[in-house]
Write a protein that holds these residues in place. Structure first.
Motif, short mmCIF file in Angstrom:
data_model
loop_
_atom_site.label_atom_id
_atom_site.label_comp_id
_atom_site.label_asym_id
_atom_site.label_seq_id
_atom_site.Cartn_x
_atom_site.Cartn_y
_atom_site.Cartn_z
N UNK A 421 68.39 87.11 -71.61
CA UNK A 421 69.00 87.70 -70.40
C UNK A 421 70.50 87.82 -70.63
N UNK A 422 71.03 89.05 -70.51
CA UNK A 422 72.45 89.31 -70.73
C UNK A 422 73.14 89.32 -69.37
N UNK A 423 74.02 88.35 -69.19
CA UNK A 423 74.75 88.22 -67.93
C UNK A 423 76.23 88.31 -68.23
N UNK A 424 76.95 89.16 -67.54
CA UNK A 424 78.39 89.28 -67.75
C UNK A 424 78.72 90.34 -68.79
N UNK A 425 79.99 90.59 -68.99
CA UNK A 425 80.42 91.65 -69.92
C UNK A 425 80.07 91.30 -71.36
N UNK A 426 79.91 92.35 -72.20
CA UNK A 426 79.56 92.18 -73.61
C UNK A 426 80.73 92.72 -74.43
N UNK A 427 81.58 91.81 -74.92
CA UNK A 427 82.67 92.23 -75.79
C UNK A 427 82.24 92.15 -77.25
N UNK A 428 83.18 92.44 -78.18
CA UNK A 428 82.83 92.48 -79.60
C UNK A 428 82.38 91.11 -80.10
N UNK A 455 69.62 92.99 -66.46
CA UNK A 455 69.76 92.99 -64.99
C UNK A 455 71.13 92.46 -64.59
N UNK A 456 71.62 91.43 -65.30
CA UNK A 456 72.90 90.82 -64.95
C UNK A 456 74.09 91.49 -65.60
N UNK A 457 73.90 92.65 -66.25
CA UNK A 457 75.03 93.35 -66.88
C UNK A 457 75.78 94.14 -65.81
N UNK A 458 77.04 93.81 -65.51
CA UNK A 458 77.74 94.45 -64.38
C UNK A 458 78.01 95.93 -64.61
N UNK A 459 78.38 96.29 -65.82
CA UNK A 459 78.73 97.69 -66.10
C UNK A 459 78.54 97.92 -67.59
N UNK A 460 78.53 99.21 -67.94
CA UNK A 460 78.32 99.54 -69.36
C UNK A 460 79.17 100.76 -69.68
N UNK A 461 79.80 100.72 -70.84
CA UNK A 461 80.55 101.87 -71.31
C UNK A 461 80.03 102.26 -72.69
N UNK A 462 80.72 103.21 -73.31
CA UNK A 462 80.23 103.72 -74.61
C UNK A 462 80.20 102.62 -75.66
N UNK A 467 77.01 98.80 -78.93
CA UNK A 467 76.71 97.44 -79.41
C UNK A 467 75.25 97.08 -79.17
N UNK A 468 74.71 97.43 -77.98
CA UNK A 468 73.30 97.15 -77.71
C UNK A 468 72.40 97.93 -78.66
N UNK A 469 72.78 99.17 -78.97
CA UNK A 469 71.97 99.96 -79.91
C UNK A 469 71.99 99.34 -81.30
N UNK A 470 73.18 98.83 -81.73
CA UNK A 470 73.24 98.18 -83.05
C UNK A 470 72.37 96.92 -83.07
N UNK A 484 64.07 96.78 -73.57
CA UNK A 484 65.17 96.56 -72.64
C UNK A 484 64.62 96.68 -71.22
N UNK A 485 64.85 95.65 -70.40
CA UNK A 485 64.37 95.63 -69.01
C UNK A 485 65.55 95.50 -68.06
N UNK A 486 65.29 95.82 -66.79
CA UNK A 486 66.33 95.66 -65.77
C UNK A 486 67.39 96.75 -65.81
N UNK A 487 67.06 97.93 -66.37
CA UNK A 487 68.04 99.01 -66.45
C UNK A 487 68.26 99.60 -65.04
N UNK A 488 69.46 99.45 -64.54
CA UNK A 488 69.79 99.99 -63.21
C UNK A 488 70.03 101.50 -63.31
N UNK A 489 70.00 102.20 -62.18
CA UNK A 489 70.29 103.65 -62.21
C UNK A 489 71.67 103.95 -62.80
N UNK A 490 72.63 103.10 -62.50
CA UNK A 490 73.98 103.33 -63.04
C UNK A 490 73.98 103.22 -64.58
N UNK A 491 73.31 102.20 -65.09
CA UNK A 491 73.25 102.03 -66.55
C UNK A 491 72.47 103.16 -67.19
#
Length: 533
Positions: A421-428, A455-462, A467-470, A484-491
């Motif tokens: 479960x990924x919670x919070x921002x994902x930096x390098x 589900x707990x990922x607040x936002x996603x950018x390019x 990084x998730x694809x890698x 991958x589960x919990x994909x919100x409409x925004x994501x």
């Protein structure tokens, strides 16, 4: 006067020269002994690291072989030709890339079904310790094991299963001289593997000895080399091995032969049965170091002798001048005596004045001492505050590590199924930790499905999407499906807008759907692998 001064001086210089030679030689010997100890420990550490690296390599390669569907299908059908057709080029590739020399496929009853490196031999029952241990525990077994030639092979054996059905055992082997090949990369080093003759079949050994140009069988009474980069061992070392065998008193000895200085180190070869039947001989050529030490000692003695000769010459001239000066000055002593008496009286008066000044200085010194005591007390308080601050920093660092570990909870949902479960921002940095932790857990748990819940990922950018694809591609390379589960409409809109490739990712709506999908896929795989009755 010259004799009374120069004779003791010559004697003192001679003693100093002897002391210099003794201390210099002792220092060289001490440094050489310490260097020998460090080099022995370094060589042993290199050998240990090489063994660990090769075990990790065998483990990684074995994981790929286990999951090869062609090999699995051929073993289920007991089709030896199909198994050889797939295994032969695979062994050639493994030998070229990692030095793998042996590949076996054994039946569940430990009968050799196929030796890929020697396909004409099969049908015999294998009773090696590593295979027996894998059969007993049902887990991978690894270790160095001695063969009929006396050579050691690093063997890695795993039970081969298709679902819950045991197909047999897969065994990979790498000869020990290839494991120790990293030691040969050090300049000036030769290697030899020495084995107790009681554990070697002479007829088989002689066939190999002709190819490798090994020393003759009777060169040593109780030891025989099964691998060597030198055609003949030094005579002094051979005599020592003849007297003491492999149980030599010193692990490292220094010998001189043919104008060379050699350091010979015997390192134990770990055996899975804890037997001490062979040792690795490492021969280092340290002639250059010994020559430099001798040259330095001779140069130091020559320099000392030259300085001593110059010093004696100077003293000889100076003493002559002193003698002449003494005669001249003796006439002046009487007149000087009278002047000295007058000066003594004057100095008495001066001394009284100095005593008064000293009393004043003592009072000032006392005041300064008290001031220094106060400064020392302040320094101790500062030191205590510094220690307290360092302890607080250590506590903060431990808390940071704990938070970092808790931020990547990898859960064993079911056999071969992991969830993160990924919670919070994902930096390098967190993406790198996520990839490293996932890959390690996939190999440890032999997982075939990994669920990434965002589900707990607040936002996603390019950058986060890339990084998730890698991570998904790396997971796929290990033969593990990424969901991958919990994909919100925004994501979801962000993935489409950025054009992220989802070829390696299967998106599902919730973690519950992801677990259901993995369970259905696992049941379907189990049904496919179960032979029809």
């Amino acid at each position: 006067m010259r004799f009374r001064v120069l004779a003791p001086l010559v004697l003192a210089l001679a003693l100093l020269l002897a002391l210099y030679v003794a201390t210099t030689y002792s220092a060289f010997a001490s440094r050489r002994a310490e260097a020998m100890r460090q080099e022995t420990e370094h060589t042993a550490e290199l050998l240990r690291r090489a063994t660990i690296d090769n075990i990790e390599t065998l483990s990684s390669l074995m994981s790929a072989i286990e999951r090869d569907p062609v090999l699995e299908e051929a073993m289920i059908r007991r089709d030896r030709e199909a198994l050889l057709a797939r295994g032969a080029p695979l062994l050639q590739e493994l030998e070229a890339r990692a030095g793998i020399t042996h590949l076996y496929f054994h039946a569940p009853d430990r009968v050799s079904f196929l030796r890929v490196h020697e396909p004409s031999r099969f049908g015999d029952t294998i009773s090696r310790f590593t295979l027996l241990e894998a059969e007993r525990t049902g887990k991978p077994s690894v270790g160095n094991e001695q063969g009929p030639l006396g050579t050691y092979t690093l063997r890695y054996v795993v039970p081969w299963r298709s679902g819950e059905h045991l197909l047999g055992y897969i065994e990979l082997g790498k000869e020990f001289e290839h494991v120790a090949a990293s030691l040969r990369e050090v300049p000036g080093i030769d290697l030899a593997i020495l084995v107790d003759k009681k554990h070697v079949q002479r007829e088989l050994w002689e066939q190999t000895a002709k190819k490798q140009r090994l020393p003759p069988w009777d060169a040593l009474p109780s030891i025989v080399p099964v691998f060597s980069t030198v055609q003949a061992l030094p005579d002094e070392l051979s005599a020592m091995l003849s007297r003491q065998g492999l149980a030599i008193d010193e692990p490292t000895v220094t010998i001189q032969t043919d104008g060379r200085v050699l350091e010979c180190t015997l390192l134990p070869i770990d055996d899975v049965r804890a037997l001490q039947t062979a040792k690795l001989l490492v021969i280092r050529d340290v002639t250059g170091t010994a020559t430099v030490a001798r040259v330095q000692l001779v140069a130091g003695c020559a320099a000392f002798a030259g300085v001593s000769a110059g010093l004696l010459a100077i003293f000889h001239v100076l003493l002559g001048r002193i003698q002449r000066a003494l005669r001249e000055r003796s006439t002046l002593l009487n007149s000087a005596k009278e002047r000295l008496e007058r000066e003594i009286e004057e100095r008495i008066v001066t001394q009284q004045e100095l005593e008064k000044a000293l009393s004043t200085s003592a009072a000032a010194s006392q005041a300064k001492t008290e001031s220094l005591a106060q400064r020392e007390e302040a320094l101790r308080e500062l030191h205590a505050a510094k220690l307290d601050l360092e302890q607080q920093l250590q506590t903060i660092e431990r808390q940071r590590i704990t938070i970092r570990e808790l931020s990547l909870p990898i859960v064993d949902v079911w056999d071969e199924i992991l969830a993160l479960s990924i919670v919070g921002p994902v930096d390098a940095a967190r993406a790198a930790d996520m990839m490293e932790g996932l890959l390690r857990r996939i190999v440890e748990a032999q997982a075939r499905w990994i669920i990434l819940d965002v589900t707990g990922l607040p936002a996603i950018d390019e950058e986060v999407a890339a990084r998730l694809a890698r991570v998904a591609r790396a997971v796929r390379l290990l033969g593990c499906a990424c969901i991958v589960t919990g994909v919100s409409p925004h994501i979801a809109r962000t993935f489409i807008t950025l054009g992220v490739q989802l070829d390696d990712i299967r998106p599902l709506r919730s973690l519950k759907d992801g677990i259901k999908h993995c369970m259905f896929a696992r049941q379907a795989a189990a049904l496919r692998s179960t032979p029809a009755t």
